[in-house]
Design a protein around this motif. Structure first.
Motif, PDB file in Angstrom:
ATOM      1  N   GLY A  75       0.797  -1.228   0.000  1.00 24.41           N
ATOM      2  CA  GLY A  75       0.000   0.000   0.000  1.00 24.41           C
ATOM      3  C   GLY A  75       0.821   1.264   0.000  1.00 24.41           C
ATOM      4  N   LYS A  76       2.051   1.198   0.547  1.00 22.30           N
ATOM      5  CA  LYS A  76       2.904   2.380   0.563  1.00 22.30           C
ATOM      6  C   LYS A  76       4.332   1.971   0.262  1.00 22.30           C
ATOM      7  CE  LYS A  76       4.568   6.288   3.279  1.00 22.30           C
ATOM      8  NZ  LYS A  76       4.464   7.071   4.542  1.00 22.30           N
ATOM      9  N   ALA A  77       4.961   2.695  -0.687  1.00 23.19           N
ATOM     10  CA  ALA A  77       6.353   2.442  -1.051  1.00 23.19           C
ATOM     11  C   ALA A  77       7.079   3.768  -1.160  1.00 23.19           C
ATOM     12  CB  ALA A  77       6.442   1.686  -2.375  1.00 23.19           C
ATOM     13  N   ASP A  78       8.236   3.849  -0.493  1.00 21.38           N
ATOM     14  CA  ASP A  78       9.051   5.062  -0.525  1.00 21.38           C
ATOM     15  C   ASP A  78      10.462   4.695  -0.962  1.00 21.38           C
ATOM     16  OD1 ASP A  78      10.335   7.459  -0.192  1.00 21.38           O
ATOM     17  OD2 ASP A  78       9.489   7.890   1.777  1.00 21.38           O
ATOM     18  N   LEU A  79      10.839   5.091  -2.174  1.00 20.45           N
ATOM     19  CA  LEU A  79      12.174   4.861  -2.712  1.00 20.45           C
ATOM     20  C   LEU A  79      12.875   6.176  -3.024  1.00 20.45           C
ATOM     21  CD1 LEU A  79      10.254   2.329  -3.656  1.00 20.45           C
ATOM     22  CD2 LEU A  79      12.242   1.736  -5.026  1.00 20.45           C
ATOM     23  N   SER A  80      12.430   7.249  -2.406  1.00 22.55           N
ATOM     24  CA  SER A  80      12.977   8.565  -2.697  1.00 22.55           C
ATOM     25  C   SER A  80      14.392   8.726  -2.156  1.00 22.55           C
ATOM     26  CB  SER A  80      12.062   9.644  -2.109  1.00 22.55           C
ATOM     27  OG  SER A  80      11.921   9.471  -0.706  1.00 22.55           O
ATOM     28  N   SER A  97       0.163   5.078  -1.732  1.00 22.39           N
ATOM     29  CA  SER A  97       1.153   6.151  -1.646  1.00 22.39           C
ATOM     30  C   SER A  97       2.449   5.670  -2.280  1.00 22.39           C
ATOM     31  CB  SER A  97       1.406   6.550  -0.185  1.00 22.39           C
ATOM     32  OG  SER A  97       0.216   6.991   0.433  1.00 22.39           O
ATOM     33  N   TYR A  98       2.945   6.419  -3.267  1.00 28.26           N
ATOM     34  CA  TYR A  98       4.138   5.994  -4.004  1.00 28.26           C
ATOM     35  C   TYR A  98       5.068   7.189  -4.148  1.00 28.26           C
ATOM     36  CZ  TYR A  98       6.942   3.622  -7.588  1.00 28.26           C
ATOM     37  OH  TYR A  98       7.956   3.027  -8.295  1.00 28.26           O
ATOM     38  N   PHE A  99       6.233   7.098  -3.479  1.00 29.26           N
ATOM     39  CA  PHE A  99       7.203   8.182  -3.479  1.00 29.26           C
ATOM     40  C   PHE A  99       8.522   7.679  -4.059  1.00 29.26           C
ATOM     41  CE2 PHE A  99       4.642   8.632   0.485  1.00 29.26           C
ATOM     42  CZ  PHE A  99       3.811   9.645   0.031  1.00 29.26           C
ATOM     43  N   ILE A 100       8.945   8.280  -5.162  1.00 26.62           N
ATOM     44  CA  ILE A 100      10.200   7.885  -5.786  1.00 26.62           C
ATOM     45  C   ILE A 100      10.903   9.128  -6.340  1.00 26.62           C
ATOM     46  CG2 ILE A 100       9.184   7.349  -8.034  1.00 26.62           C
ATOM     47  CD1 ILE A 100      11.099   4.856  -8.058  1.00 26.62           C
ATOM     48  N   SER A 101      10.763  10.220  -5.603  1.00 28.12           N
ATOM     49  CA  SER A 101      11.369  11.484  -6.003  1.00 28.12           C
ATOM     50  C   SER A 101      12.860  11.493  -5.701  1.00 28.12           C
ATOM     51  CB  SER A 101      10.693  12.638  -5.250  1.00 28.12           C
ATOM     52  OG  SER A 101      10.944  12.527  -3.852  1.00 28.12           O
TER      53      SER A 101
END
Length: 469
Positions: A75-80, A97-101
């Motif tokens: 459900g939530k992944a943060d690879l920023s 929620s998907y953060f890859i900034s």
């Protein structure tokens, strides 16, 4: 089971993870894990993993490109904040929620990303993504609340929204190469609070039709090709909650629209109810700059903005006397009116601004004595530079000198660069401290030090992280 190994100085993926069949939450953020993500890790607990945080490492790639994550319930992944290259990895449709900034991703966005039917927040900012924004991405507006695509290399038009129901609260597509007019379908998004289209190649008239969005607090249109007069909305609804607006530098014509200052009631918030202002935590992205370049005279309606703490009207073509009604801004801490064509004397009424810390009227046509009381005793020569008709401390010219010089015109950029001791390359307005409020309107270059700007941007970042949790 939850496993938190963030900030543990790890330099590789722990191999014991291969045996964790009940793992639901995994945090490996802010370690020293570098290089390619091992292929075996992409098969860890594909049935049950709900949360994955790999941010703040030195990851460079995946074993395959493009890659589709196998975690069925993630459900939530943060690879920023890594060094990931290649295409944008595609999660399963259940992702929210998907953060890859802040990576080095390139190429276009795959249409497969439009299968994210549950997505609420997506942040692909600060990469090297190219191509057009997929039209199908607009189909996600029924679930999507935050879309951040800023600081990439997207081209073409901003897609129109296809969904009849829009949940979007924040849109940031600034610092790209987007063209065409703004999509009129944005008027469906009644929850919108933050709109940033700055630093693109958009050509359009002032979007007065956005004035009907009753929740809109931030509107940034700077560095585009907006043109023409700033006209009123036909139904009289004009941005009732607006707190930040940035329109420069565009090609607008006409006078500074003083009627807007009268109707922007959100900038007149009472001290007894600060929570309705932007200082109350909302998820704003840092790094934007805020200014506004128009011509005309100072509108007296600015004096009604009692909670204003920063007012910047620099680098415009404002003429006439310095208005005494500025003394009504009793909470003002910074006032910058440099690089205009203001004339006459500095009103004694301004000595009532006992909270004033920064005052800059350099490069105008002001004359007469500088007030010698209250806060004015703390301002240095640079506050008055380029006004040869001024006299009195801190200037060396005494007011009894009978050899008056004609008022000077604004100096060239070379003069500013060689003579100014303060930095004028930061443009900031309307920022909330963690412990209070900073309320402001910037219509030119904000007079603010680099160190303070960095500190305020860091406060925004911390607030964003807290809200994500």
């Amino acid at each position: 089971m939850s496993l938190g190994l963030g900030s543990c100085n790890l330099n590789s993926f722990p191999e014991f993870l291969q045996d964790q069949d009940n793992l639901q939450e995994l945090d490996l953020s802010y370690n020293n894990i570098y290089g390619q993500v091992p292929e075996w890790f992409m098969n860890v607990n594909t049935e049950n993993l709900l949360y994955l945080n790999l941010s703040g490492n030195f990851l460079t790639s995946f074993a395959q490109d493009p890659i589709i994550f196998k975690w069925k319930r993630l459900g939530k992944a943060d690879l920023s904040f890594n060094q990931l290259q290649g295409s944008v990895p595609i999660p399963q449709p259940v992702i929210e929620s998907y953060f890859i900034s802040n990576n080095r991703l390139s190429r276009g966005i795959s249409p497969l990303i439009c299968n994210l039917s549950s997505i609420r927040m997506i942040d692909l900012s600060n990469n090297n993504l190219t191509g057009v924004i997929p039209q199908c991405l607009s189909n996600l507006s029924g679930t999507l609340e935050v879309m951040s695509l800023h600081s990439n290399n997207f081209i073409g038009k901003i897609p129109n929204l296809n969904a009849n129901f829009c949940m979007l609260v924040q849109i940031d597509v600034s610092y790209n190469k987007l063209q065409g007019p703004l999509p009129r379908s944005l008027h469906k998004c009644n929850n919108l609070e933050f709109l940033n289209f700055g630093n693109n190649q958009i050509t359009d008239v002032f979007p007065s039709w956005l004035g009907s969005l009753l929740s809109l607090k931030v509107l940034i249109l700077r560095c585009n090709g907006f043109h023409g007069l700033i006209e009123e909305q036909a139904d009289g609804i004009e941005f009732p909650m607006l707190q930040i607006i940035d329109l420069s530098p565009n090609i607008f014509s006409g006078s500074l629209p003083s009627r807007y200052f009268k109707r922007w009631i959100a900038m007149k918030v009472s001290e007894t109810n600060p929570s309705s202002y932007i200082g109350h935590p909302i998820a704003l992205y840092p790094g934007s700059t805020f200014d506004y370049s128009m011509s005309g005279s100072d509108p007296e309606s600015i004096g009604s903005l009692k909670q204003l703490k920063l007012l910047n009207l620099s680098n415009n073509m404002l003429s006439g006397p310095l208005p005494p009604f500025l003394a009504n801004l009793t909470n003002l801490e910074e006032l910058d009116l440099c690089q205009n064509q203001l004339s006459g004397e500095i009103p004694l009424e301004l000595t009532q601004l006992t909270s004033l810390e920064v005052f800059n009227v350099s490069y105008n046509r002001l004359t007469g004595p500088i007030p010698q009381s209250s806060q004015f005793a703390t301002f240095e020569n640079n506050s008055y530079k380029g006004n040869s008709g001024l006299c009195g401390n801190p200037l060396s010219r005494k007011c009894g000198d009978l050899k008056a010089s004609p008022p000077s015109s604004p100096a060239s950029e070379e003069d500013q660069d060689s003579g100014s001791a303060v930095e004028l390359d930061w443009k900031i307005v309307c920022m909330g401290y963690a412990s209070g409020l900073v309320i402001g309107v910037a219509l030119g270059n904000c007079l603010i030090t680099r160190r303070r700007a960095q500190r305020l941007a860091k406060n925004f970042g911390r607030r964003k992280r807290r809200q994500r949790r």
